[in-house]
Design a protein around this motif. Structure first.
Motif, PDB file in Angstrom:
ATOM      1  N   GLU A 106      37.273  43.315  42.734  1.00  0.00           N
ATOM      2  CA  GLU A 106      38.000  42.128  43.158  1.00  0.00           C
ATOM      3  C   GLU A 106      39.355  42.520  43.720  1.00  0.00           C
ATOM      4  O   GLU A 106      39.919  43.559  43.364  1.00  0.00           O
ATOM      5  N   LEU A 111      41.580  35.034  46.441  1.00  0.00           N
ATOM      6  CA  LEU A 111      40.981  35.950  45.475  1.00  0.00           C
ATOM      7  C   LEU A 111      39.564  36.230  45.944  1.00  0.00           C
ATOM      8  O   LEU A 111      38.843  35.302  46.309  1.00  0.00           O
ATOM      9  N   GLN A 125      40.829  33.915  38.738  1.00  0.00           N
ATOM     10  CA  GLN A 125      40.090  35.161  38.526  1.00  0.00           C
ATOM     11  C   GLN A 125      39.037  34.990  37.435  1.00  0.00           C
ATOM     12  O   GLN A 125      37.904  35.459  37.576  1.00  0.00           O
TER      13      GLN A 125
END
Length: 118
Positions: A68, A79, A103
């Motif tokens: 990520e 994100l 997240q």
């Protein structure tokens, strides 16, 4: 198909602008955005997929996998989380959003999206 999961992320993260699933080839699979934001985020998503693809190629140097990333462009933080090795979940957030919550939500839905991809 994936809209329900993407919508769940957007509804559960204050300050979310939208969420999308895109392939590393830059082709969007599904998204939850309003009209103008979708056009802008499609461009950002394509660039993020290109960037992450370059990071994936660095694996031959044994630097490890990139799962990520986040990038801030003006007033928007994007994100991106790798899903099923060929796709990205991308969540767009405004400046007041809870990035950590974003997240977490991407990590939580990633396994469900992966199951649907096979």
């Amino acid at each position: 198909m994936f809209r329900q999961k993407l919508t769940r992320v957007v509804k559960n993260v204050d300050g979310s602008l939208g969420c999308m699933l895109i392939g590393f080839d830059g082709i969007p699979i599904d998204s939850v955005f309003s009209g103008e934001e979708l056009v802008q985020m499609n461009a950002v998503a394509v660039e993020l997929s290109n960037l992450l693809d370059k990071f994936r190629r660095l694996q031959i140097y044994e630097v490890g996998e990139v799962n990520e990333v986040s990038i801030t462009l003006g007033e928007v933080t994007a994100l991106a989380r790798v899903v099923a090795s060929e796709y990205l979940l991308i969540l767009a957030l405004d400046t007041d959003a809870d990035v950590n919550r974003g997240q977490t939500m991407l990590r939580l839905i990633a396994p469900y999206v992966e199951r649907e991809m096979v």
